[in-house]
Design an enzyme around this catalytic site. Structure first.
Site, PDB file in Angstrom:
ATOM      1  N   GLY A   1       0.847  -1.188   0.000  1.00 14.03           N
ATOM      2  CA  GLY A   1       0.000   0.000   0.000  1.00 14.03           C
ATOM      3  C   GLY A   1       0.877   1.231   0.000  1.00 14.03           C
ATOM      4  O   GLY A   1       2.077   1.139   0.313  1.00 14.03           O
TER       5      GLY A   1
ATOM      6  N   CYS B   1       5.356  -6.083   1.615  1.00 14.91           N
ATOM      7  CA  CYS B   1       5.744  -4.670   1.589  1.00 14.91           C
ATOM      8  C   CYS B   1       5.088  -3.933   2.767  1.00 14.91           C
ATOM      9  O   CYS B   1       5.413  -4.206   3.914  1.00 14.91           O
ATOM     10  CB  CYS B   1       5.390  -4.073   0.227  1.00 14.91           C
ATOM     11  SG  CYS B   1       6.227  -2.528  -0.110  1.00 14.91           S
ATOM     12  N   TYR B   2       4.139  -3.043   2.510  1.00 11.81           N
ATOM     13  CA  TYR B   2       3.459  -2.357   3.618  1.00 11.81           C
ATOM     14  C   TYR B   2       2.887  -3.374   4.605  1.00 11.81           C
ATOM     15  O   TYR B   2       2.937  -3.173   5.825  1.00 11.81           O
ATOM     16  CB  TYR B   2       2.339  -1.466   3.065  1.00 11.81           C
ATOM     17  CG  TYR B   2       1.531  -0.761   4.128  1.00 11.81           C
ATOM     18  CD1 TYR B   2       1.994   0.401   4.714  1.00 11.81           C
ATOM     19  CD2 TYR B   2       0.308  -1.277   4.559  1.00 11.81           C
ATOM     20  CE1 TYR B   2       1.267   1.044   5.712  1.00 11.81           C
ATOM     21  CE2 TYR B   2      -0.436  -0.647   5.559  1.00 11.81           C
ATOM     22  CZ  TYR B   2       0.048   0.514   6.124  1.00 11.81           C
ATOM     23  OH  TYR B   2      -0.668   1.139   7.095  1.00 11.81           O
TER      24      TYR B   2
ATOM     25  N   HIS C   1       8.033  -7.841  -3.826  1.00 16.14           N
ATOM     26  CA  HIS C   1       6.714  -8.245  -4.347  1.00 16.14           C
ATOM     27  C   HIS C   1       6.789  -9.582  -5.073  1.00 16.14           C
ATOM     28  O   HIS C   1       7.216  -9.631  -6.224  1.00 16.14           O
ATOM     29  CB  HIS C   1       6.186  -7.159  -5.299  1.00 16.14           C
ATOM     30  CG  HIS C   1       5.779  -5.908  -4.584  1.00 16.14           C
ATOM     31  ND1 HIS C   1       4.495  -5.697  -4.141  1.00 16.14           N
ATOM     32  CD2 HIS C   1       6.502  -4.835  -4.188  1.00 16.14           C
ATOM     33  CE1 HIS C   1       4.436  -4.539  -3.521  1.00 16.14           C
ATOM     34  NE2 HIS C   1       5.643  -3.982  -3.531  1.00 16.14           N
TER      35      HIS C   1
ATOM     36  N   ASP D   1     -16.875 -12.185 -22.541  1.00 14.15           N
ATOM     37  CA  ASP D   1     -17.629 -12.232 -21.290  1.00 14.15           C
ATOM     38  C   ASP D   1     -19.096 -12.591 -21.524  1.00 14.15           C
ATOM     39  O   ASP D   1     -19.658 -13.459 -20.854  1.00 14.15           O
ATOM     40  CB  ASP D   1     -17.555 -10.889 -20.543  1.00 14.15           C
ATOM     41  CG  ASP D   1     -16.123 -10.452 -20.293  1.00 14.15           C
ATOM     42  OD1 ASP D   1     -15.225 -11.308 -20.414  1.00 14.15           O
ATOM     43  OD2 ASP D   1     -15.904  -9.263 -19.995  1.00 14.15           O
TER      44      ASP D   1
ATOM     45  N   LYS E   1     -10.482 -12.263 -15.876  1.00  6.99           N
ATOM     46  CA  LYS E   1     -10.614 -12.427 -17.330  1.00  6.99           C
ATOM     47  C   LYS E   1      -9.979 -13.740 -17.829  1.00  6.99           C
ATOM     48  O   LYS E   1     -10.571 -14.452 -18.643  1.00  6.99           O
ATOM     49  CB  LYS E   1      -9.931 -11.249 -18.023  1.00  6.99           C
ATOM     50  CG  LYS E   1     -10.167 -11.182 -19.504  1.00  6.99           C
ATOM     51  CD  LYS E   1     -11.216 -10.175 -19.811  1.00  6.99           C
ATOM     52  CE  LYS E   1     -11.652 -10.167 -21.229  1.00  6.99           C
ATOM     53  NZ  LYS E   1     -12.880  -9.364 -21.366  1.00  6.99           N
TER      54      LYS E   1
END
Ligand code: XMP
Length: 527
Positions: free
Chosen positions: A69, A96-97, A183, A241, A383
């Site tokens: 974040g 991370c955060y 990450h 979709d 997706k």
């Protein structure tokens, strides 16, 4: 009466006994983390960062991932989580955060140094850490942070370090709480997938039981239960979709499904024909084709402002659906191909994070206005999962891998005023772009390619005569999730062929440009 959305949830409770929650602290990567988890066949949902421990328990997660974040843990308004969640015995991975927060919350005497680090870094891992099993002790990782944990107290054990980040990963001594400063979800982190897999399988004890086939079967049963003997209408656009939504419904309720295709004059070249052909190949139920080109052209006449174009198109769609729905008896349900990113971005999930990005509505406000109950069988899928589901349901490759096409169609690619002639020009140029990308074997490699007609004329020379004609922009991007995108490095000869053909074959075009903007800061569409 239950709606499909509610019963979907119960279907998933039984299906996804292995569930992991991603708590969103405002990270641009929260959805990516969730996708990476699902790639390991572990069902994953994104939830608000401040969900109470009790509420978290009610989801029965096998593990929690605290996202990154933009905040600093030391800021007064820093987003926090319920501190009790660290004491529940459920494994936690802070990224991370999320790592800084976990260290801070557990009294780890975390110091923070304001040393910004962005990009690739060489990282050394502790060999005996279960989080890093099956990977080398030194690899590249992706960093993106302002603060970093510079030292930890007795509570935590440091598991990794880079040259500039002495504590790049941690483990709590007694609790199943882990932290990563880098990450693992981005592809630039080598073995990032392995780290997540280790967390899910070795630490959370997941086995990877989330299968799309099971999801499809459970959803089909739920649709049957909810719909009973009544009818469902489903708008078809030719996109993946709506096709997968229709395929799922068709398998569930067969001829109780009625599809509606609105020919709004804003479709790609030969789109109507190909949708009708595909439809009759795969579905033995009624298709209502509404010829509404005139209606859309009239409502768009003289309009140049993009949002106003979208608003008017939305209204025209509603009117078309209204008229058709009146002719279909017992049509109590409307099916829409809403995907998980739409649900998350619009803030429509009960425990999900607040909306941050505007929702793209295909037919905004439609069900409420028409008094339909809504069926959204894809609302828990990304997706790429929808595409895999389409293949499992027997839809052909060409349909499943079609590039996405926006609900407002060519209107948002025909900049400035819209007219039948300008749409025709754009349609021809667009068809050439697609033909050439397919001919070069690049259609699957690129995520979306199209032409944009500019409201700009420039001087040219053709034969011996001066021309003053329109300019077309070719847009072609690579992306997995359509939330970020990079422009495709198309080979020079493909670009040359596209340009030559458009200028030679499309009347009124004398200039072709290539869009070299990434998203962000640009968007994929021009309007
Ligand atoms: P942007 O332009 O926001 O587009 O980068 C991201 C993806 O969404 C598609 N898009 C839309 N799809 N209705 C849709 O159904 C819309 O209003 C809409 N606007 C953009 C776009 O084609 C790309 O795939």
């Amino acid at each position: 009466m239950t709606t499909l959305t509610e019963s979907n949830t119960s279907a998933q409770n039984s299906l996804s006994d292995e569930r992991v929650l991603v708590m969103d602290f405002g990270s641009q990567y929260a959805q990516l983390i969730a996708r990476r988890v699902r790639e390991q066949q572990v069902y994953c949902e994104i939830v608000r960062h401040d969900l109470s421990a009790e509420r978290i328990r009610s989801h029965s997660p096998r593990g929690l991932i605290l996202s990154g974040g933009p905040s600093s843990v030391y800021a007064d308004d820093a987003p926090r989580c319920d501190p009790e969640l660290f004491q529940m015995g459920i494994p936690v991975l802070g990224i991370c955060y999320g790592m800084q927060l976990a260290c801070d919350a557990l009294g780890g005497n975390v110091k923070s140094t304001p040393s910004r680090e962005y990009g690739r870094a060489r990282c050394h891992f502790s060999v005996d850490a279960d989080l890093f099993g099956g990977m080398p002790t030194e690899t590249d990782v992706w960093m993106s942070h302002g603060d970093q944990v510079s030292s930890t107290s007795e509570e935590f054990i440091s598991l990794a370090a880079t040259d500039t980040c002495p504590v790049a990963a941690v483990r709590h001594r007694d609790l199943p709480v882990y932290g990563l400063q880098f990450h693992p979800e981005v592809t630039h982190t080598q073995f990032g997938t392995q780290v997540l897999k280790n967390f899910l399988m070795s630490i959370c004890g997941c086995r990877g039981t989330w299968k799309l086939g099971d999801f499809a079967r459970a959803t089909i049963v739920q649709i049957r239960e909810v719909v009973g003997q009544r009818r469902v209408i489903c708008g078809l656009s030719g996109g993946v979709d709506s096709s997968v939504t229709a395929a799922l419904l068709y398998q569930a309720i067969g001829s109780q499904l009625s599809c509606i295709l609105v020919d709004n004059g804003l479709l790609r070249k030969d789109e109507e024909k190909s949708v009708i052909a595909e439809f009759s190949k795969h579905f033995k139920t009624d298709l209502h084709v509404v010829s509404a080109e005139q209606k859309f052209l009239e409502t768009l006449a003289g309009i140049t402002e993009p949002q106003e174009k979208r608003r008017r198109i939305g209204h025209a769609f509603i009117e078309c659906f209204k008229q058709q729905a009146e002719q279909i008896e017992d049509a109590d349900f409307l099916a829409q191909g809403t995907l998980y990113p739409d649900v998350i971005e619009s803030g429509a999930s009960e425990d999900g994070p607040a909306a941050t990005i505007k929702l793209h509505h295909n037919v905004g406000g439609l069900p409420e206005e028409l008094g339909f109950e809504l069926i959204e069988p894809l609302r828990d899928l990304f997706k790429d999962e929808v595409r895999r589901l389409g293949l499992e349901l027997g839809l052909p490759d060409e349909l499943v891998w079609r590039h996405p096409f926006p609900g407002p169609g060519l209107a948002v690619r025909c900049l400035g005023e819209i007219s039948k002639d300008r749409l025709e020009t754009l349609r021809e140029a667009d068809a050439i772009v697609i033909e050439e990308i397919k001919a070069a074997g690049l259609y699957r490699e690129t995520a979306q390619a199209f032409a944009v007609l500019l409201p700009v004329q420039s001087v040219g020379v053709m034969g011996d005569a001066r021309t003053y004609d329109s300019a077309v922009v070719v847009r072609c991007v690579n992306t997995d999730d359509f939330m970020t995108a990079d422009w495709s490095r198309l080979p020079e000869q493909v670009l040359a062929q596209i340009s030559t053909r458009i200028i030679n074959e499309v009347k009124g075009i004398n200039r072709v440009c290539y869009d070299i903007s990434s998203k962000p800061p640009a968007t994929i569409e021009w309007e």
